[in-house]
Design a protein around this motif. Structure first.
Motif, PDB file in Angstrom:
ATOM      1  N   SER A  93      -3.009  -7.972  -2.301  1.00  0.00           N
ATOM      2  CA  SER A  93      -3.573  -9.195  -2.878  1.00  0.00           C
ATOM      3  C   SER A  93      -3.974  -8.934  -4.331  1.00  0.00           C
ATOM      4  O   SER A  93      -4.533  -7.871  -4.635  1.00  0.00           O
ATOM      5  N   PRO A  94      -3.698  -9.899  -5.237  1.00  0.00           N
ATOM      6  CA  PRO A  94      -3.185 -11.255  -5.034  1.00  0.00           C
ATOM      7  C   PRO A  94      -1.670 -11.363  -5.201  1.00  0.00           C
ATOM      8  O   PRO A  94      -1.160 -12.453  -5.466  1.00  0.00           O
ATOM      9  N   ALA A  95      -0.952 -10.274  -5.108  1.00  0.00           N
ATOM     10  CA  ALA A  95       0.496 -10.322  -5.306  1.00  0.00           C
ATOM     11  C   ALA A  95       1.179 -11.161  -4.229  1.00  0.00           C
ATOM     12  O   ALA A  95       0.844 -11.069  -3.048  1.00  0.00           O
ATOM     13  N   GLU A  96       2.142 -11.969  -4.656  1.00  0.00           N
ATOM     14  CA  GLU A  96       2.989 -12.692  -3.723  1.00  0.00           C
ATOM     15  C   GLU A  96       4.283 -11.921  -3.483  1.00  0.00           C
ATOM     16  O   GLU A  96       4.889 -12.027  -2.420  1.00  0.00           O
ATOM     17  N   LEU A  97       4.701 -11.166  -4.490  1.00  0.00           N
ATOM     18  CA  LEU A  97       5.923 -10.360  -4.369  1.00  0.00           C
ATOM     19  C   LEU A  97       5.667  -8.963  -4.914  1.00  0.00           C
ATOM     20  O   LEU A  97       5.302  -8.797  -6.081  1.00  0.00           O
ATOM     21  N   VAL A  98       5.830  -7.969  -4.057  1.00  0.00           N
ATOM     22  CA  VAL A  98       5.712  -6.557  -4.454  1.00  0.00           C
ATOM     23  C   VAL A  98       7.120  -5.988  -4.573  1.00  0.00           C
ATOM     24  O   VAL A  98       7.885  -6.020  -3.605  1.00  0.00           O
ATOM     25  N   VAL A  99       7.464  -5.486  -5.755  1.00  0.00           N
ATOM     26  CA  VAL A  99       8.789  -4.916  -5.999  1.00  0.00           C
ATOM     27  C   VAL A  99       8.669  -3.399  -6.043  1.00  0.00           C
ATOM     28  O   VAL A  99       7.853  -2.854  -6.800  1.00  0.00           O
ATOM     29  N   THR A 100       9.457  -2.719  -5.240  1.00  0.00           N
ATOM     30  CA  THR A 100       9.443  -1.263  -5.227  1.00  0.00           C
ATOM     31  C   THR A 100      10.861  -0.734  -5.094  1.00  0.00           C
ATOM     32  O   THR A 100      11.815  -1.500  -4.902  1.00  0.00           O
ATOM     33  N   SER A 101      11.017   0.588  -5.192  1.00  0.00           N
ATOM     34  CA  SER A 101      12.331   1.210  -5.115  1.00  0.00           C
ATOM     35  C   SER A 101      12.502   1.905  -3.775  1.00  0.00           C
ATOM     36  O   SER A 101      11.533   2.184  -3.065  1.00  0.00           O
ATOM     37  N   TYR A 102      13.743   2.221  -3.433  1.00  0.00           N
ATOM     38  CA  TYR A 102      14.003   2.942  -2.189  1.00  0.00           C
ATOM     39  C   TYR A 102      13.364   4.334  -2.225  1.00  0.00           C
ATOM     40  O   TYR A 102      12.924   4.843  -1.192  1.00  0.00           O
ATOM     41  N   ALA A 103      13.296   4.943  -3.417  1.00  0.00           N
ATOM     42  CA  ALA A 103      12.691   6.265  -3.531  1.00  0.00           C
ATOM     43  C   ALA A 103      11.217   6.228  -3.157  1.00  0.00           C
ATOM     44  O   ALA A 103      10.696   7.155  -2.523  1.00  0.00           O
ATOM     45  N   VAL A 104      10.524   5.155  -3.535  1.00  0.00           N
ATOM     46  CA  VAL A 104       9.105   4.999  -3.204  1.00  0.00           C
ATOM     47  C   VAL A 104       8.936   4.471  -1.787  1.00  0.00           C
ATOM     48  O   VAL A 104       7.968   4.792  -1.091  1.00  0.00           O
ATOM     49  N   PHE A 105       9.886   3.687  -1.354  1.00  0.00           N
ATOM     50  CA  PHE A 105       9.830   2.993  -0.065  1.00  0.00           C
ATOM     51  C   PHE A 105       9.503   3.935   1.088  1.00  0.00           C
ATOM     52  O   PHE A 105       8.567   3.712   1.852  1.00  0.00           O
ATOM     53  N   TRP A 106      10.267   5.013   1.213  1.00  0.00           N
ATOM     54  CA  TRP A 106      10.014   5.908   2.338  1.00  0.00           C
ATOM     55  C   TRP A 106       8.862   6.867   2.066  1.00  0.00           C
ATOM     56  O   TRP A 106       8.194   7.338   2.990  1.00  0.00           O
ATOM     57  N   ARG A 107       8.590   7.148   0.781  1.00  0.00           N
ATOM     58  CA  ARG A 107       7.452   8.017   0.462  1.00  0.00           C
ATOM     59  C   ARG A 107       6.120   7.337   0.781  1.00  0.00           C
ATOM     60  O   ARG A 107       5.167   7.979   1.210  1.00  0.00           O
ATOM     61  N   ASP A 108       6.060   6.028   0.547  1.00  0.00           N
ATOM     62  CA  ASP A 108       4.831   5.271   0.791  1.00  0.00           C
ATOM     63  C   ASP A 108       4.908   4.466   2.084  1.00  0.00           C
ATOM     64  O   ASP A 108       4.286   3.407   2.213  1.00  0.00           O
ATOM     65  N   ALA A 109       5.673   4.966   3.039  1.00  0.00           N
ATOM     66  CA  ALA A 109       5.897   4.228   4.285  1.00  0.00           C
ATOM     67  C   ALA A 109       4.591   3.873   4.988  1.00  0.00           C
ATOM     68  O   ALA A 109       4.421   2.759   5.497  1.00  0.00           O
ATOM     69  N   GLU A 110       3.647   4.806   5.029  1.00  0.00           N
ATOM     70  CA  GLU A 110       2.391   4.552   5.733  1.00  0.00           C
ATOM     71  C   GLU A 110       1.625   3.396   5.102  1.00  0.00           C
ATOM     72  O   GLU A 110       1.097   2.531   5.800  1.00  0.00           O
ATOM     73  N   LEU A 111       1.569   3.368   3.784  1.00  0.00           N
ATOM     74  CA  LEU A 111       0.910   2.274   3.081  1.00  0.00           C
ATOM     75  C   LEU A 111       1.619   0.953   3.340  1.00  0.00           C
ATOM     76  O   LEU A 111       0.981  -0.071   3.640  1.00  0.00           O
ATOM     77  N   LEU A 112       2.940   0.937   3.244  1.00  0.00           N
ATOM     78  CA  LEU A 112       3.693  -0.300   3.418  1.00  0.00           C
ATOM     79  C   LEU A 112       3.625  -0.807   4.851  1.00  0.00           C
ATOM     80  O   LEU A 112       3.660  -2.015   5.098  1.00  0.00           O
ATOM     81  N   ARG A 113       3.514   0.104   5.806  1.00  0.00           N
ATOM     82  CA  ARG A 113       3.394  -0.306   7.209  1.00  0.00           C
ATOM     83  C   ARG A 113       2.029  -0.904   7.516  1.00  0.00           C
ATOM     84  O   ARG A 113       1.864  -1.565   8.543  1.00  0.00           O
ATOM     85  N   SER A 114       1.061  -0.705   6.632  1.00  0.00           N
ATOM     86  CA  SER A 114      -0.286  -1.224   6.877  1.00  0.00           C
ATOM     87  C   SER A 114      -0.416  -2.704   6.533  1.00  0.00           C
ATOM     88  O   SER A 114      -1.449  -3.318   6.806  1.00  0.00           O
ATOM     89  N   VAL A 115       0.630  -3.284   5.939  1.00  0.00           N
ATOM     90  CA  VAL A 115       0.589  -4.677   5.490  1.00  0.00           C
ATOM     91  C   VAL A 115       1.378  -5.564   6.450  1.00  0.00           C
ATOM     92  O   VAL A 115       2.459  -5.197   6.903  1.00  0.00           O
ATOM     93  N   ASP A 116       0.838  -6.730   6.740  1.00  0.00           N
ATOM     94  CA  ASP A 116       1.580  -7.751   7.491  1.00  0.00           C
ATOM     95  C   ASP A 116       2.353  -8.584   6.471  1.00  0.00           C
ATOM     96  O   ASP A 116       1.814  -9.532   5.897  1.00  0.00           O
ATOM     97  N   TRP A 117       3.605  -8.229   6.249  1.00  0.00           N
ATOM     98  CA  TRP A 117       4.404  -8.900   5.232  1.00  0.00           C
ATOM     99  C   TRP A 117       4.881 -10.260   5.722  1.00  0.00           C
ATOM    100  O   TRP A 117       5.211 -10.429   6.894  1.00  0.00           O
ATOM    101  N   ASP A 118       4.924 -11.210   4.819  1.00  0.00           N
ATOM    102  CA  ASP A 118       5.547 -12.495   5.134  1.00  0.00           C
ATOM    103  C   ASP A 118       7.055 -12.318   5.187  1.00  0.00           C
ATOM    104  O   ASP A 118       7.709 -12.701   6.154  1.00  0.00           O
TER     105      ASP A 118
END
Length: 230
Positions: free
Chosen positions: A104-129
Motif C-alpha cells: 500500500s498504496p501501490a496499485e501495481l508493483v513491477v518487479t523482475s524475475y530475478a527478484v521474484f524468486w529471491r523475494d518469494a516469501e515477501l510476495l507470498r505474504s500479499v493477497d494480490w488482486d
C-alpha cells in the motif's frame, strides 16, 4: 477501454480487453499470446484500469517481467495509465519494502524475475488482486524457482503475456497453464503420459486436438500475419 486510459485501442485489442474481463468474471486465468508489437502492454494496462473503474478499486497487483523491461513497464504505465499508482520493486531500494502495510498504496508493483524468486516469501505474504507474468516463457521449466514461486502466490486473477507459449516442449504449456488455472491440466506426470509423449513422440492427432480444445478458452493467440490484425 476505461475513461482514464490515455490512448486508443485497436479493434483486436478491444476484443482482448473484453476477453480478459470475461475470464476475470469467472475467476479464470488467461494467456495473452500475441506476437511482439501487438500491444500486450496496453491491453494489460487498460484491463487494470477497467477493473478499478467497474469494481470501484484496484490492487494490489503484481507484474513480473525481465529485468530489461522493468523501466519500460513503468514508462508505459505513466504514458497510458497515469492515474495508476505504480511502484518498482527492484534493486537495493526494495530492501525497504516488507513493512506491515506493504505494498500500500501501490496499485501495481513491477518487479523482475530475478527478484521474484529471491523475494518469494515477501510476495507470498500479499493477497494480490492480479498477478501478471510478462514474457511468461520464463516459467516454462516447471521445476525452476520462478515457476514454483508463481504457483504459490495468492491471487484473485492471473494473467500471462508471451509471444511463445510453446517453444520446445508441451510441458512448457503445462507450466504456464498450471500457473494460470492450477490443476486444470492435472499433475505433470499424468500430463506427460496423456499428452506430451503421445503428441511429441507419436504425432497423436486425437490427443493433440483434445489438448487444443482444453486450452483454447484460456489462450488468445495473435499473429502479425493475421489479415484482421495487419
Amino acid at each position: 477501454a476505461p475513461p482514464d486510459f490515455h490512448g486508443t485501442l485497436r479493434a483486436y485489442q478491444d476484443r482482448g480487453l473484453a476477453w480478459l474481463a470475461f475470464l476475470r468474471r469467472f475467476g479464470l486465468g488467461g494467456c495473452l499470446a500475441a506476437d511482439m508489437g501487438l500491444g500486450k502492454t496496453v491491453q494489460t494496462l487498460a484491463h487494470l484500469l477497467r477493473v478499478r473503474h467497474t469494481e470501484g478499486r484496484l490492487g494490489p497487483c503484481l507484474l513480473v517481467c525481465p529485468t530489461s523491461v522493468v523501466s519500460n513497464w513503468a514508462r508505459e504505465a505513466a504514458r497510458f495509465a497515469p492515474t495508476l499508482a505504480v511502484t518498482v520493486h527492484h534493486g537495493e531500494e526494495r530492501g525497504r519494502a516488507g513493512g506491515k502495510d506493504w505494498p500500500s498504496p501501490a496499485e501495481l508493483v513491477v518487479t523482475s524475475y530475478a527478484v521474484f524468486w529471491r523475494d518469494a516469501e515477501l510476495l507470498r505474504s500479499v493477497d494480490w488482486d492480479t498477478v501478471i507474468l510478462d514474457e511468461a516463457q520464463n516459467i516454462k521449466n516447471p521445476d525452476s524457482l520462478a515457476s514454483r514461486t508463481s504457483r504459490t502466490l495468492r491471487a484473485r486473477h492471473r494473467v500471462a503475456l508471451t509471444g511463445t507459449p510453446v517453444e520446445n516442449r508441451l510441458t512448457e504449456l503445462w507450466s504456464i497453464m498450471d500457473y494460470l488455472n492450477p490443476g486444470f491440466l492435472g499433475k505433470l506426470p499424468a500430463f506427460r503420459t496423456d499428452f506430451a509423449k503421445p503428441i511429441e513422440q507419436r504425432g497423436d492427432g486425437r490427443q493433440q486436438e483434445r489438448l487444443r480444445k482444453l486450452v483454447r478458452p484460456f489462450l488468445l493467440r495473435r499473429l502479425k500475419s493475421d489479415p484482421k490484425i495487419a
